[in-house]
Design a protein around this motif. Structure first.
Motif, PDB file in Angstrom:
ATOM      1  N   LEU A  58      20.117  -3.920  64.939  1.00 20.26           N
ATOM      2  CA  LEU A  58      19.406  -4.557  66.050  1.00 20.26           C
ATOM      3  C   LEU A  58      18.080  -5.154  65.600  1.00 20.26           C
ATOM      4  O   LEU A  58      17.653  -6.209  66.105  1.00 20.26           O
ATOM      5  N   ALA A  59      17.434  -4.496  64.650  1.00 16.03           N
ATOM      6  CA  ALA A  59      16.190  -5.057  64.110  1.00 16.03           C
ATOM      7  C   ALA A  59      16.457  -6.365  63.373  1.00 16.03           C
ATOM      8  O   ALA A  59      15.702  -7.343  63.498  1.00 16.03           O
ATOM      9  N   ALA A  60      17.546  -6.402  62.606  1.00  8.79           N
ATOM     10  CA  ALA A  60      17.913  -7.635  61.907  1.00  8.79           C
ATOM     11  C   ALA A  60      18.304  -8.726  62.906  1.00  8.79           C
ATOM     12  O   ALA A  60      18.001  -9.905  62.697  1.00  8.79           O
ATOM     13  N   LEU A  61      18.975  -8.342  63.980  1.00  7.48           N
ATOM     14  CA  LEU A  61      19.323  -9.300  65.022  1.00  7.48           C
ATOM     15  C   LEU A  61      18.071  -9.926  65.619  1.00  7.48           C
ATOM     16  O   LEU A  61      18.025 -11.140  65.862  1.00  7.48           O
ATOM     17  N   LEU A  88      29.848 -11.885  70.120  1.00  8.74           N
ATOM     18  CA  LEU A  88      30.402 -10.649  69.597  1.00  8.74           C
ATOM     19  C   LEU A  88      29.625 -10.288  68.343  1.00  8.74           C
ATOM     20  O   LEU A  88      29.426 -11.124  67.458  1.00  8.74           O
ATOM     21  N   PHE A  89      29.193  -9.018  68.241  1.00  9.54           N
ATOM     22  CA  PHE A  89      28.311  -8.626  67.144  1.00  9.54           C
ATOM     23  C   PHE A  89      28.636  -7.208  66.696  1.00  9.54           C
ATOM     24  O   PHE A  89      28.683  -6.284  67.507  1.00  9.54           O
ATOM     25  N   ASN A  90      28.849  -7.038  65.388  1.00  8.05           N
ATOM     26  CA  ASN A  90      29.017  -5.710  64.797  1.00  8.05           C
ATOM     27  C   ASN A  90      27.664  -5.187  64.344  1.00  8.05           C
ATOM     28  O   ASN A  90      26.952  -5.871  63.604  1.00  8.05           O
ATOM     29  N   ASP A  91      27.338  -3.959  64.721  1.00  8.71           N
ATOM     30  CA  ASP A  91      25.996  -3.439  64.437  1.00  8.71           C
ATOM     31  C   ASP A  91      25.771  -3.130  62.959  1.00  8.71           C
ATOM     32  O   ASP A  91      24.627  -2.896  62.543  1.00  8.71           O
ATOM     33  N   ASP A  92      26.819  -3.142  62.135  1.00  9.43           N
ATOM     34  CA  ASP A  92      26.633  -2.903  60.701  1.00  9.43           C
ATOM     35  C   ASP A  92      26.470  -4.190  59.905  1.00  9.43           C
ATOM     36  O   ASP A  92      26.401  -4.164  58.674  1.00  9.43           O
ATOM     37  N   LEU A  93      26.392  -5.316  60.592  1.00  6.18           N
ATOM     38  CA  LEU A  93      26.209  -6.594  59.929  1.00  6.18           C
ATOM     39  C   LEU A  93      24.748  -6.781  59.537  1.00  6.18           C
ATOM     40  O   LEU A  93      23.854  -6.721  60.399  1.00  6.18           O
ATOM     41  N   GLU A 115      16.820 -15.590  60.939  1.00  4.74           N
ATOM     42  CA  GLU A 115      17.080 -16.859  61.630  1.00  4.74           C
ATOM     43  C   GLU A 115      18.536 -17.320  61.529  1.00  4.74           C
ATOM     44  O   GLU A 115      18.859 -18.459  61.880  1.00  4.74           O
ATOM     45  N   SER A 116      19.437 -16.439  61.099  1.00  2.00           N
ATOM     46  CA  SER A 116      20.835 -16.854  60.960  1.00  2.00           C
ATOM     47  C   SER A 116      21.490 -17.132  62.309  1.00  2.00           C
ATOM     48  O   SER A 116      22.348 -18.025  62.408  1.00  2.00           O
ATOM     49  N   ILE A 117      21.118 -16.403  63.344  1.00  2.95           N
ATOM     50  CA  ILE A 117      21.701 -16.659  64.661  1.00  2.95           C
ATOM     51  C   ILE A 117      21.116 -17.940  65.250  1.00  2.95           C
ATOM     52  O   ILE A 117      21.808 -18.689  65.946  1.00  2.95           O
ATOM     53  N   THR A 118      19.860 -18.208  64.956  1.00  2.00           N
ATOM     54  CA  THR A 118      19.279 -19.480  65.350  1.00  2.00           C
ATOM     55  C   THR A 118      20.061 -20.636  64.719  1.00  2.00           C
ATOM     56  O   THR A 118      20.369 -21.643  65.369  1.00  2.00           O
TER      57      THR A 118
END
Length: 274
Positions: free
Chosen positions: A20-23, A88-93, A98-101
């Motif tokens: 979640l921090a990386a997200l 859809l998001f896996n929490d171990d990713l 800025e990859s989602i941006t």
């Protein structure tokens, strides 16, 4: 709200918090909210998320949901609040900054080129080899409709996908629906991609990786180890290959040869153990 992020977790507190921090870093500048199903964790995951991530709504599960069931529960909750996109998001990713941006920008560029019926699949790499571990699939050449190969980086549409990081426009809820409740753990993401393709959506794998996750070799090895002790797991456990779920998948997507697809998997299980 631009994006409702859908996730599920069970008893891996630090992995979930790190994810979640990386997200948060990956979605810089994007209006998003997380809907996280805590499927009966006993390690304090839910409370830690509530404390550290005000952008997350924690939904309680009872431990029986597994991946697909947890993701479906998150989606059913999120759809009530409204969003332009679901992710859809896996929490171990291990998402890159800025990859989602960038993925969101990729989605908008694909919509500009192909219309609103577009789903963007985040390409995930292995940290050591830089090979694709999760992302899009194409149907393999041949008679079977249920043999899939990793999609190459050629820009052409995919047939289906892994659900590790996928951006789905809200209009797909009307056209495709949500994840199917016919699956508990595996297969729900593959099924959704095929249903979306059949509903006229174009699935594109991102040009740039969104992050890194090693391939789950342990789970693959367990499914491939056909000992007598493993047969019960294969046939009954949600993380194996339950008969009812595989039957539904084959009948839904296998075409005229679906009985062969269905039988071939269980023929291997029926063979004498070595």
């Amino acid at each position: 709200m631009n994006i409702s992020v859908l996730a599920t977790c069970f008893n891996r507190r630090e992995i979930t918090l790190n994810g979640l921090a990386a997200l948060r870093r990956a979605a810089a500048g994007i209006d998003y909210h997380v809907y996280l199903v805590d499927d009966g964790s006993t390690d304090g995951t839910g409370d830690a998320v509530r404390r550290d991530f005000p952008e997350a709504t924690v939904i309680q599960g009872d431990g029986s949901l597994y991946w697909n069931g947890g993701m479906l529960k998150a989606w059913r909750t999120a759809v009530q609040t409204g969003a332009r996109y679901y992710m859809l998001f896996n929490d171990d990713l291990e998402l890159e900054p800025e990859s989602i941006t960038r993925l969101f920008s990729f989605q908008k560029s694909m919509e500009a080129a192909h219309g609103p019926k577009v789903i963007s699949i985040g390409k995930v790499l292995d940290a050591e080899t830089d090979t694709i571990t999760y992302g899009g699939y194409r149907v393999a050449p041949g008679l079977s409709r249920l043999r899939f190969l990793r999609a190459p980086d050629d820009g052409a549409p995919c047939d289906t996908m892994n659900g590790n990081c996928v951006l789905v426009p809200a209009i797909a809820v009307d056209d495709v629906g949500l994840l199917s409740d016919r699956y508990r753990h595996h297969t729900g993401d593959i099924d959704y991609g095929l249903r979306a393709r059949d509903a006229g959506y174009k699935l594109f794998q991102s040009r740039e990786p969104v992050g890194r996750t090693p391939y789950n070799h342990a789970a693959h090895a367990k499914l491939a180890r056909l000992t007598w002790q493993n047969r019960k797991f294969m046939l009954r456990d949600p993380k194996g290959l339950p008969v009812g779920e595989w039957l539904h998948f084959c009948r839904r997507h296998g075409g005229p040869l679906w009985p062969l697809n269905f039988a071939s998997r269980y023929l291997k299980i029926a063979l004498p153990a070595r």
